[in-house]
Design a protein around this motif. Structure first.
Motif: not given
Length: 119
Positions: A99-112
């Motif tokens: 089981a995984v959780r995948v996040y795109q990361v923003s330089n403004i707010v961090g994890r999406g």
């Protein structure tokens, strides 16, 4: 007009189409497709949306139930490696599914917003 909104409106969307493949040694490769908050039309026919962040960055949490057993960081493309040796460290042996959780990361707010899957 100055925009000062922060929070969920600024978070990258959850990635889509999470998949996993294993090689003969049980090393797992996790892949996904990014999504975008801005200009998400596929006008060029490639199926790849424009990047609406300053840079492409992702993180993957490997889960054991509700607990995170490993976080894979420093990813600059839509793929992550989870070697059999790390699976053995985390679970005692290579796993048939993870089981995984995948996040795109923003330089403004961090994890999406997280995308969850079993691969």
């Amino acid at each position: 007009v100055t925009k000062a909104a922060r929070g969920r409106a600024e978070q990258p969307y959850a990635p889509a189409r999470i998949a996993g493949s294993r090689d003969g040694s049980n090393n797992l490769t996790i892949t996904w497709a990014r999504r975008t908050r801005v200009g998400g039309e596929w006008l060029d026919g490639t199926g790849t949306v424009p990047l609406s962040e300053a840079s492409e960055a992702y993180e993957v949490d490997v889960m054991d139930g509700a607990s995170v057993v490993r976080t894979i960081t420093g990813l600059s493309s839509a793929t992550a490696a989870y070697p059999a040796a790390n699976q053995t460290t985390d679970f005692g042996s290579p796993q048939a599914s993870v089981a995984v959780r995948v996040y795109q990361v923003s330089n403004i707010v961090g994890r999406g917003i997280a995308a969850e899957a079993s691969v």
